[in-house]
Design a protein around this motif. Sequence first.
Motif, PDB file in Angstrom:
ATOM      1  N   CYS A  27       0.709  -0.918  -0.139  1.00 13.26           N
ATOM      2  CA  CYS A  27      -0.083  -0.136  -0.090  1.00 13.26           C
ATOM      3  C   CYS A  27       0.670   1.018   0.098  1.00 13.26           C
TER       4      CYS A  27
ATOM      5  N   ARG B 121      -5.916   1.295   1.354  1.00  9.84           N
ATOM      6  CA  ARG B 121      -6.295   0.252   1.544  1.00  9.84           C
ATOM      7  C   ARG B 121      -5.470  -1.144   0.508  1.00  9.84           C
TER       8      ARG B 121
ATOM      9  N   GLN C 211      -3.255  -1.466   6.768  1.00 13.70           N
ATOM     10  CA  GLN C 211      -3.407   0.324   6.452  1.00 13.70           C
ATOM     11  C   GLN C 211      -3.212   1.307   7.620  1.00 13.70           C
TER      12      GLN C 211
ATOM     13  N   GLU D  77      -4.682  -6.832   7.591  1.00 12.19           N
ATOM     14  CA  GLU D  77      -5.171  -6.402   6.184  1.00 12.19           C
ATOM     15  C   GLU D  77      -5.273  -4.787   7.349  1.00 12.19           C
ATOM     16  N   ASP D  78      -6.330  -4.964   8.559  1.00  6.98           N
ATOM     17  CA  ASP D  78      -6.629  -3.244   8.975  1.00  6.98           C
ATOM     18  C   ASP D  78      -4.718  -2.802   9.309  1.00  6.98           C
TER      19      ASP D  78
END
Length: 980
Positions: free
Chosen positions: A900, A909, A971, A967-968
């Motif tokens: 990202c 994202r 980010q 994933e969070d």
Amino acid sequence: MDYSTSAVRQDGDGDGTWAPVDVQVGSDPVASGELAGMLPVTGGVEPLWVNPGGATGAGLPLVVLGAPEERVRMFSASVPPSGASAAVVDDGGRRVTYSFGEGVDLVVSINEAGTTAIPVVRVASQQALTYLAEDILGGSPDLALDFPLEAAVGMQVRAASSGEGFEVVGSDGEIAWESGPPLMWDSAGPTNWDEVGLDSTVSVREAGLGADSSEGADASVADVRLENPLAGDSVAIMDVAVQATSVGGTVTVTPDAEMLADPDVAMPLLLDPKIGAPDPAGWAMVQTYPAWTDTPSWNFSGSEGVGLCDPAAHTECTQRNLQRLLWRFSGLRQGSDGVWLGSLKGSEILRAEFAVSGTHSFDCNPRSVEMYGVSTYLTSSTVWSDVDWGAWLGRWTGTHRDGCAGRTTRAEFNVTGQVRAAANSGLSWISLAMRAAEEGSMNWWKRYNGSSGTLSILFDRPPLPPTADQTEIVPEAGGEPIDCPDTWDGRRQVRDSTPQLRARGGSEPDGTTQVTIRFRVESQDTLEPIWWSDWSEPSAASTWRAATVPGKVGLQSGKTYRWRVQVASTDPVSGHIERTSFLDSPLCFFTVDTSKPAPPKVTSSNYPEGRVAGGVGTPISVVFSANGSADVAHYWYSLNSQTYSERRTPSSLGGAVPAFSIPITRAGLNYIAVYSEDDAHLVSDPTIYEFYVGFAFTTAHWHMNDTGWVDGAAAGSAVNGESTSTAGGLTAAGGVTWTDGASPQGLWPPDPNGQIPDRVADGAWLFNPDPGTQDDIAVSQRPVVNGTESFTVSAFLRADDTSETGAAVTQVPDASETVDGDYRSSFHLGVSTSQACPTDADPGNEGSVAPCWAFWSVRDNKPNSINVASRTPVEAVPGQWTHVVGVYNAAEKSLQAWACPMFAFPAQRPEAGGVGRFEDDSEEPWNPWNVAGRLRLGSGMKNGSTVWPFHGAVDEVRVAAGHIYDEDTLQLICEGASVP
């Protein structure tokens, strides 16, 4: 089953229904088509047509026989019907006469079955004979008669294989039509055989026709004589010549010259070249008078005598002559598609009976005729000397004379022995012979209608036992039936000491629905029967029957038993019962098992029970064993639940399941729940195997924020910020320099809200800033990654040149892991310029896609090993900082990249690349390796040389055992709201 056949075919209309034929020559000619003008013959077995005679019949065949594919047209060239009067139909519609005048007639008779046309030239007197020779045949001295034949395509006209007559064969070589020996005969025989014998006051009967008549005896005898000679007639076989033609052939028959010249020949004289279909049944009269003994009398019409015809006893006997009667039944089969006699066993024949209608006896005294088996296959050429007499079968005693007390029409004989012998020899035909019990006196003289002979066979075949797949067993009360193997190794385990046995009969070959079965259970220890069921209710063989073993039989848990089936069928005609033997049945083995197995034992080589080991991504290697239960068939298990949805099967009952892997996806407490299932489907109590999975931890972390760094200054070393790491620091080589780090504020950690004190200047290392350079690298002091276990590698990367693939972070082997001295890097995190990148088109490079961030690894440390890659859809934009993560999953043998852009607005994202799998369709195996090498930044290695140099800056390099990102979290890091 009862099978009857007649000497005369009886399916007159071809519908499969047995009914007497009723042959009639029609009066209305066919209106159109290839048979236009011909008179149709109805009610017979074969399709037949005859010439209408006179001028109407000019150019038409004398007779036409058969369906189109086997049709034969027979012409009368020498005595054409067109030269005679119009056809006159007589004798109940079975006979057509064409009169040429002066005592010469051409007569065509259709036999009783409607299978044969019998053309006869009848010459009434010597004057008529002269008229035939000189006026009709144009002075022919030998009276040769020509009969051209036209046959369907593929058929052939040829001389008969017997040497007498002709035959027409189809393309399959089978005889479709035949003539039999062409005969000529006079009328010397008696005119009324019914007056032969004592008491001439009895009513007169038509000769052999079986119907009372007070007049017309002479005419009736004459009518029968138009089809075949009668006893006492002088008979000779005519010569036959066959000349093949393009459409068939010409048959020429020449009368016997000696008989023609005999002044004592009794007129009328008859010449017979007949043609017809071969009949599966036939009958004949054979005789001993020297002049007649070699003359066949096949399928004669009406009646013939049996016994001695003695001129001293009656004037109707012109010569002392001994006669016997023969019958042949061939093609013996039940119906049109049933069983052949030759397919039966002799023991399956219950009874066979031959019966024939008698039309006359010499007197009223009951006298005997005898029946014999004959081993000769009778044909139309059979004469006295051809008959090979066999076993005596029995006798019938009585009288057939009209007006006598106790007169009986049918004579019946038990011919079971002859039929059984034929069946045992695989034959589907039999021949029978009748003779008078006393052949020295005319008192035993009798006459019989040959075509009335019938053969009735009563047979019953046993039912077939079931096959293994027609047996079942219900393993527990209320359960579903399962197949029952017929081998010891395949025996079934049942959870009930009163199991239900199920079977159905294999088949009932005769089609009866009166089939019953019963079961027998035997001990496998003693092989002795211990229980028999009752016979089931009768039903079709295909019906499943069941019987439950009673509790009083005492089947014991742990003991093996076997069972069999006996099948019986009742013949609906005779009531005869046929049974199979229990020994004919397949064995069905089962073991009674009412004890559940012990809980299974679970062991693991890398995750000991109750202890901490491994980590997420490192699968557990586990072994299941039976814990002393010898009949365990399956192990059912699940991870971290008690759904028991997965199954493992040992290679043998009671065996262990060899070590296999279960993926680990969470840290901390994990457990495996497993139970055993035995081959009786009984299940154990569950075993719960608990173990602890170590949490992921960082093995190395380089912030690149070392005190005193100066932008553009040469980079010497970087401190490992992970205090527990054994990897040590990074040492730079080549022209690596310091540069500003990824933080837009220039300080680390990022602090968009200004709340973090004591931040430090954010630095990074710059590798190979100039195109074409590749010597800038940095190497850890000690190994970092274990390539056989799951790991995560991440970094902040800024690519300044994306024109070529660049490996920013990799790991290289030490000498112990090289092949032929090949130092080759394993995994790589960096820029990929592959056209497999899932990015948009590169505007500066037409036809290509933009470079992407990727994570890739070679399969093996061998030279030229191929790569497995995960490429993200995130474009590698020159000058843009991007957080790039690579994850290797040892459990799934796969890798995946995430990326990202950092500090983008609005935030983006993280996006993942496709999963790269090492166990795919490639022929090259996956060989996890590189556990001893050191981390390397700036480029990869291949063949000991630098490859894939990275042109750009590297910051915040972190390596961890296991999986540390979701994933969070990624980010948040990219937004600057969190740090790696």
